[in-house]
Motif scaffolding. Structure first.
Motif, short mmCIF file in Angstrom:
data_model
loop_
_atom_site.label_atom_id
_atom_site.label_comp_id
_atom_site.label_asym_id
_atom_site.label_seq_id
_atom_site.Cartn_x
_atom_site.Cartn_y
_atom_site.Cartn_z
N ALA A 69 6.81 -30.23 14.34
CA ALA A 69 6.07 -30.92 13.30
C ALA A 69 7.00 -31.76 12.45
O ALA A 69 8.04 -31.26 11.98
N ALA A 70 6.63 -33.01 12.26
CA ALA A 70 7.41 -33.93 11.42
C ALA A 70 6.75 -34.04 10.05
O ALA A 70 5.53 -34.09 9.95
N SER A 71 7.60 -34.10 9.03
CA SER A 71 7.09 -34.24 7.66
C SER A 71 8.08 -35.05 6.84
O SER A 71 9.24 -35.20 7.21
N GLY A 72 7.59 -35.58 5.71
CA GLY A 72 8.45 -36.36 4.84
C GLY A 72 7.94 -37.78 4.70
O GLY A 72 6.75 -38.05 4.72
N SER A 73 8.88 -38.71 4.59
CA SER A 73 8.56 -40.12 4.36
C SER A 73 8.19 -40.79 5.68
O SER A 73 9.00 -41.44 6.33
N ASN B 28 -1.29 -37.05 16.71
CA ASN B 28 -0.75 -38.06 15.80
C ASN B 28 -1.19 -37.81 14.36
O ASN B 28 -0.44 -38.12 13.43
N ALA B 29 -2.36 -37.26 14.18
CA ALA B 29 -2.84 -36.99 12.82
C ALA B 29 -1.99 -35.94 12.12
O ALA B 29 -1.86 -35.94 10.90
N LYS B 30 -1.39 -35.06 12.92
CA LYS B 30 -0.56 -33.99 12.37
C LYS B 30 0.93 -34.27 12.53
O LYS B 30 1.76 -33.43 12.17
N ASN B 31 1.26 -35.43 13.08
CA ASN B 31 2.68 -35.78 13.34
C ASN B 31 3.38 -34.66 14.11
O ASN B 31 4.52 -34.28 13.79
N THR B 32 2.72 -34.16 15.10
CA THR B 32 3.22 -33.00 15.84
C THR B 32 3.24 -33.29 17.33
O THR B 32 2.29 -33.90 17.86
N VAL B 33 4.29 -32.84 17.98
CA VAL B 33 4.41 -32.95 19.43
C VAL B 33 4.55 -31.55 20.00
O VAL B 33 5.14 -30.67 19.38
N TYR B 34 3.99 -31.37 21.18
CA TYR B 34 4.00 -30.07 21.84
C TYR B 34 4.64 -30.18 23.22
O TYR B 34 4.65 -31.25 23.83
N LEU B 35 5.14 -29.06 23.70
CA LEU B 35 5.63 -28.99 25.07
C LEU B 35 5.14 -27.69 25.68
O LEU B 35 5.59 -26.61 25.28
#
Length: 122
Positions: free
Chosen positions: A23-27, A73-80
Motif C-alpha cells: 500500500a502506498a500513502s503520502g503525497s 488504483n483507488a487504494k494505491n495498492t498492488v498485490y502479488l
C-alpha cells in the motif's frame, strides 16, 4: 513524502500460496507503474512482475503461470498472488511505485518499500 508498506510474507511449504500486498500513502497525485521485485539470499534484486496504471502486466519468466500481479488504483495498492511456490522463490520481496506528487508536476518519482520476507521450505 511517500511510503510503501508491504505485508503478507511468511513461511510456507513448497507448493503452497501466499498473497503479498503493498500500500502506498503520502503525497500522491497518481501512480504509474507499480511492481514487485525480489532479492534471494546472496543474489541481486530481480524483477518479478509489474503492472501499469492501465492494467498492463509484465512478468519474469520465473513468475509466469504461477504468480499474478493485480492492483487497486483507488487504494494505491498492488498485490502479488503467488501459487505453487518453490524453495527457489525464497527471497525478500520488495514493491515499488512511480509516483506523481501533484497535478502540476509531471515528473515521476520512484519509491521502494522496506521488503517482506518469503521463505519456502522443501
Amino acid at each position: 513524502q511517500v511510503q510503501l508498506v508491504e505485508s503478507g510474507g511468511g513461511l510456507v511449504q513448497a507448493g503452497g500460496s501466499l498473497r503479498l500486498s503493498c500500500a502506498a500513502s503520502g503525497s500522491i497525485f497518481s501512480i504509474n507503474t507499480m511492481g514487485w521485485y525480489r532479492q534471494p539470499p546472496g543474489k541481486q534484486r530481480e524483477l518479478v512482475a509489474t503492472m501499469s496504471s492501465g492494467g498492463r502486466s509484465n512478468y519474469a519468466d520465473s513468475a509466469k503461470g504461477r504468480f499474478t500481479i493485480s492492483r487497486d488504483n483507488a487504494k494505491n495498492t498492488v498485490y502479488l498472488q503467488m501459487n505453487s511456490l518453490k524453495p527457489d522463490d525464497t527471497a525478500v520481496y520488495y514493491c515499488n511505485a512511480f509516483v506523481r506528487w501533484t497535478v502540476l508536476e509531471r515528473a515521476e518519482h520512484l519509491y521502494w518499500g522496506q521488503g517482506t520476507q518469503v521463505v519456502v521450505s522443501s
